[in-house]
Design an enzyme around this catalytic site. Structure first.
Site, short mmCIF file in Angstrom:
data_model
loop_
_atom_site.label_atom_id
_atom_site.label_comp_id
_atom_site.label_asym_id
_atom_site.label_seq_id
_atom_site.Cartn_x
_atom_site.Cartn_y
_atom_site.Cartn_z
N GLU A 112 8.87 30.63 1.00
CA GLU A 112 10.12 31.35 1.30
C GLU A 112 11.29 30.38 1.44
O GLU A 112 12.40 30.65 0.99
CB GLU A 112 9.93 32.20 2.56
CG GLU A 112 8.92 33.32 2.30
CD GLU A 112 8.67 34.28 3.46
OE1 GLU A 112 8.10 35.34 3.20
OE2 GLU A 112 9.02 33.97 4.60
N ALA A 146 1.58 37.13 12.94
CA ALA A 146 2.14 37.94 14.01
C ALA A 146 1.25 39.15 14.36
O ALA A 146 1.08 39.49 15.53
CB ALA A 146 3.53 38.42 13.60
N GLN A 147 0.67 39.78 13.33
CA GLN A 147 -0.13 40.98 13.59
C GLN A 147 -1.33 40.71 14.48
O GLN A 147 -1.71 41.55 15.30
CB GLN A 147 -0.59 41.61 12.26
CG GLN A 147 0.36 42.66 11.72
CD GLN A 147 0.64 43.79 12.72
OE1 GLN A 147 -0.24 44.26 13.44
NE2 GLN A 147 1.87 44.21 12.78
N GLY A 173 6.28 35.59 23.18
CA GLY A 173 6.24 35.72 21.71
C GLY A 173 5.70 37.09 21.34
O GLY A 173 5.72 38.04 22.13
N PHE A 174 5.20 37.19 20.11
CA PHE A 174 4.69 38.47 19.63
C PHE A 174 3.57 39.01 20.53
O PHE A 174 3.55 40.20 20.84
CB PHE A 174 4.14 38.31 18.20
CG PHE A 174 5.23 38.20 17.18
CD1 PHE A 174 5.88 39.33 16.71
CD2 PHE A 174 5.63 36.96 16.68
CE1 PHE A 174 6.89 39.24 15.77
CE2 PHE A 174 6.62 36.86 15.74
CZ PHE A 174 7.26 38.00 15.28
N GLY A 175 2.64 38.14 20.92
CA GLY A 175 1.51 38.58 21.73
C GLY A 175 1.93 38.90 23.16
O GLY A 175 1.59 39.97 23.70
N ASP A 189 -1.71 32.95 18.23
CA ASP A 189 -1.96 31.72 17.48
C ASP A 189 -2.86 30.75 18.23
O ASP A 189 -3.59 29.97 17.63
CB ASP A 189 -0.63 31.00 17.21
CG ASP A 189 0.12 31.57 16.02
OD1 ASP A 189 -0.31 32.61 15.50
OD2 ASP A 189 1.14 30.96 15.62
C1 LIG Z 1 8.59 29.57 10.07
C2 LIG Z 1 7.50 30.57 10.36
C3 LIG Z 1 7.34 31.70 9.55
C4 LIG Z 1 6.36 32.63 9.81
N1 LIG Z 1 6.24 33.73 9.01
C5 LIG Z 1 5.34 34.68 9.29
C6 LIG Z 1 5.26 35.87 8.52
O1 LIG Z 1 6.01 36.06 7.55
N2 LIG Z 1 4.34 36.81 8.88
C7 LIG Z 1 3.51 36.64 9.95
O2 LIG Z 1 2.71 37.54 10.26
N3 LIG Z 1 3.54 35.52 10.68
C8 LIG Z 1 4.43 34.54 10.40
N4 LIG Z 1 4.49 33.40 11.15
C9 LIG Z 1 3.50 33.24 12.22
C10 LIG Z 1 3.88 34.04 13.47
O3 LIG Z 1 5.22 33.78 13.81
C11 LIG Z 1 2.92 33.67 14.58
O4 LIG Z 1 1.62 33.99 14.18
C12 LIG Z 1 3.27 34.42 15.87
O5 LIG Z 1 4.55 34.04 16.32
C13 LIG Z 1 2.25 34.11 16.95
O6 LIG Z 1 2.59 34.84 18.10
P1 LIG Z 1 2.22 34.28 19.54
O7 LIG Z 1 2.56 35.36 20.50
O8 LIG Z 1 0.84 33.73 19.54
O9 LIG Z 1 3.19 33.02 19.77
P2 LIG Z 1 4.76 32.88 19.56
O10 LIG Z 1 5.36 34.06 18.95
O11 LIG Z 1 4.94 31.56 18.90
O12 LIG Z 1 5.30 32.77 21.06
C14 LIG Z 1 4.96 31.71 21.91
C15 LIG Z 1 5.96 31.68 23.06
O13 LIG Z 1 5.47 30.78 24.05
C16 LIG Z 1 6.53 29.98 24.54
N5 LIG Z 1 5.94 28.72 25.04
C17 LIG Z 1 5.17 27.85 24.35
N6 LIG Z 1 4.76 26.84 25.16
C18 LIG Z 1 5.29 27.09 26.38
C19 LIG Z 1 5.22 26.41 27.64
N7 LIG Z 1 4.50 25.28 27.81
N8 LIG Z 1 5.91 26.92 28.68
C20 LIG Z 1 6.64 28.07 28.54
N9 LIG Z 1 6.72 28.75 27.38
C21 LIG Z 1 6.05 28.28 26.32
C22 LIG Z 1 7.45 29.79 23.34
O14 LIG Z 1 8.78 29.50 23.76
C23 LIG Z 1 7.34 31.15 22.64
O15 LIG Z 1 8.34 32.04 23.06
C24 LIG Z 1 5.47 32.44 10.92
C25 LIG Z 1 5.62 31.32 11.72
C26 LIG Z 1 6.62 30.39 11.45
C27 LIG Z 1 6.77 29.17 12.33
#
Ligand SMILES: Cc1cc2nc3c(=O)[nH]c(=O)nc-3n(C[C@H](O)[C@H](O)[C@H](O)COP(=O)(O)OP(=O)(O)OC[C@H]3O[C@@H](n4cnc5c(N)ncnc54)[C@H](O)[C@@H]3O)c2cc1C
Length: 433
Positions: A175, A322-323, A18-20, A305
């Site tokens: 949205e 995301a940030q 994901g983003f991180g 997250d």
């Molecule tokens: C509908 C929606 C709208 C949003 N809008 C905004 C916005 O406008 N602005 C903003 O800043 N943030 C927004 N967010 C929040 C933002 O998307 C999250 O904060 C961000 O994605 C978190 O990044 P991350 O790297 O922690 O996890 P994620 O980006 O969620 O990535 C997690 C990854 O881990 C993988 N994964 C999970 N569990 C497993 C497992 N057991 N085995 C293998 N892989 C796994 C998933 O497939 C995914 O690819 C939104 C979220 C949603 C759901």
């Protein structure tokens, strides 16, 4: 990479692209470490635009980007599509559906999943929107409901098919409700001349005192006004109690007949079992120290997250945006190299770049530290920032083209039912996930 081969360099496993996870892996490029990224999907999902896929504004390919392509020139990284089922910290290994992998350092970047707060009926009948398949399910459901309404003779059932209720007035809910209103006002009206599209109802229900609660009061009030101008009925300070697939109950006794409830009322950390020493806090997040090391473990980290980190400025943890994930990913990349070289890790200090949400064409709200603005310029800013952060040139170009065409034609090109939505099938997919 063999599962347990002896690595020449320390092996870092990152769960989640994901983003991180992506930012962290990029920081480790050309460094003396061996990286394995594992994700259950072979693509990165740009979640902020999922609602546009759900409402026919964008194709799914525009917001999903193949992870192999992201890392094709990164020589020290291997990628596996696998679901991580369990972590065995004592053995320093992860158990996945394609085998076990050993690590020297493990980073969990699994993000969050929809939180139904234990309400089983709502979980069964309402539509989540956290993944690309879920957004496509929602798109199908919206269109199927309208096709069904067209031939439905029972007036009450027809009304329920033409009523959509979005639960949760955060950015996603606002949205989505706005996009549904645009779809109704500009597109469906000409697609379904036999239906009285003006009677299609859209509700947005928020439990807190205002929509966009984390934003400024000014932004909240403006977003509400935008929505109401577009014909969305907004209820704040309203608690949803129950949904049985026909009727949603709120404030204990009030009901709305609806066959389309979209649940955007909460998320919880996507925790993988096995870390018995970790402290799980409110919202299902894992407690970390100030540089993302999970409290209770030496070589396991969490970012984005999933991570709950208390700092002076964020005593109750950082927002799930995301940030935060991007900045924590970058910083942990640098910190892991410091830790490997026996240097002191740096504390994480979040730089808040502001918040924004769009409601519809020419309508958005932006809160920056010293400047808050709404309307057309906010909408342009929102589009620019989202294009900037979309992964991949092709996705940026296709999305921009789509937006330009949609803007001038008042149309949405992707309102197709590729795969019929079937609730039982959706349940099977969730179990398989
Ligand atoms: C509908 C929606 C709208 C949003 N809008 C905004 C916005 O406008 N602005 C903003 O800043 N943030 C927004 N967010 C929040 C933002 O998307 C999250 O904060 C961000 O994605 C978190 O990044 P991350 O790297 O922690 O996890 P994620 O980006 O969620 O990535 C997690 C990854 O881990 C993988 N994964 C999970 N569990 C497993 C497992 N057991 N085995 C293998 N892989 C796994 C998933 O497939 C995914 O690819 C939104 C979220 C949603 C759901």
């Amino acid at each position: 990479m063999n599962n347990n081969q002896t690595a020449a360099f320390p092996r870092i496993i990152i769960i989640g692209g994901g983003f991180g996870g992506i930012q962290l892996a990029k920081k480790l490029n050309k460094q003396e470490v061996e990286v394995l990224m594992v994700d259950r999907h072979n693509y990165h999902t740009f979640q902020p635009l999922l609602y546009q896929v759900a409402t026919g504004g964008l194709e799914p390919d525009s917001i999903a980007f193949p992870l192999r392509k992201v890392f094709r020139s990164q020589k020290n990284l291997n990628f596996r599509v696998a679901d991580v089922l369990r972590i065995e910290p004592e053995e320093n290994k992860i158990i996945t559906d394609i085998g076990d992998y050993s690590y020297d350092y493990l980073v969990i970047a699994t993000g969050s999943e929809t939180n139904f707060f234990g309400q089983k009926e709502i979980e069964h009948f309402a539509m989540p929107m956290k993944t690309v398949p879920e957004a496509l399910n929602l798109r199908s459901l919206i269109l199927q409901n309208l096709e069904e309404a067209l031939i439905e003779e029972d007036a009450e059932r027809k009304k329920a098919l033409m009523t959509f209720v979005v639960v949760g007035g955060g950015p996603t809910g606002v949205e989505t409700a706005g996009a549904l209103a645009e779809l109704r006002n500009h597109v469906l009206i000409s697609d379904y001349p036999e239906l009285d599209i003006k009677s299609l109802r859209i509700f947005l229900i928020e439990g807190g005192s205002r929509v966009l609660e984390p934003f400024s009061e000014e932004a909240s009030a403006k977003a509400k006004q935008f929505l109401e101008d577009m014909g969305v009925v907004v209820y704040d300070k309203t608690r949803v109690n129950f949904y049985d697939g026909q009727k949603i109950t709120y404030n204990d006794t009030e009901t709305i007949d609806t066959k389309g409830v979209i649940w955007s009322a909460g998320v919880k950390g996507a925790i993988i079992p096995g870390m018995d020493k970790a402290e799980i806090v409110r919202g299902g997040r894992i407690k970390t120290n100030t540089y993302n090391r999970i409290v209770g473990y030496d070589n396991i980290f969490a970012i984005g997250d999933l991570a709950y980190m208390e700092t002076k400025d964020y005593p109750h943890g950082h927002p799930g945006v995301a940030q935060v994930a991007i900045q924590q990913g970058k910083q942990l990349g640098e910190n892991l190299l410091r830790i490997i070289n026996n240097e002191k890790a740096k504390d994480f200090d979040y730089y808040d770049k502001g918040s924004m949400a769009t409601v519809g064409r020419n309508k958005a709200v932006v809160d920056l530290k010293y400047w808050k603005f709404q309307g057309f310029f906010a909408w342009l800013t929102w589009m620019f920032v989202h294009l900037l952060f979309l992964v991949g040139f092709r996705n940026k170009a296709v999305t921009l083209m789509n937006w330009i065409i949609n803007y001038f034609s008042y149309d949405r090109g992707t309102r197709v039912i590729i795969r019929k939505f079937n609730r039982e099938l959706m349940k099977e997919e969730a179990i398989a996930k």
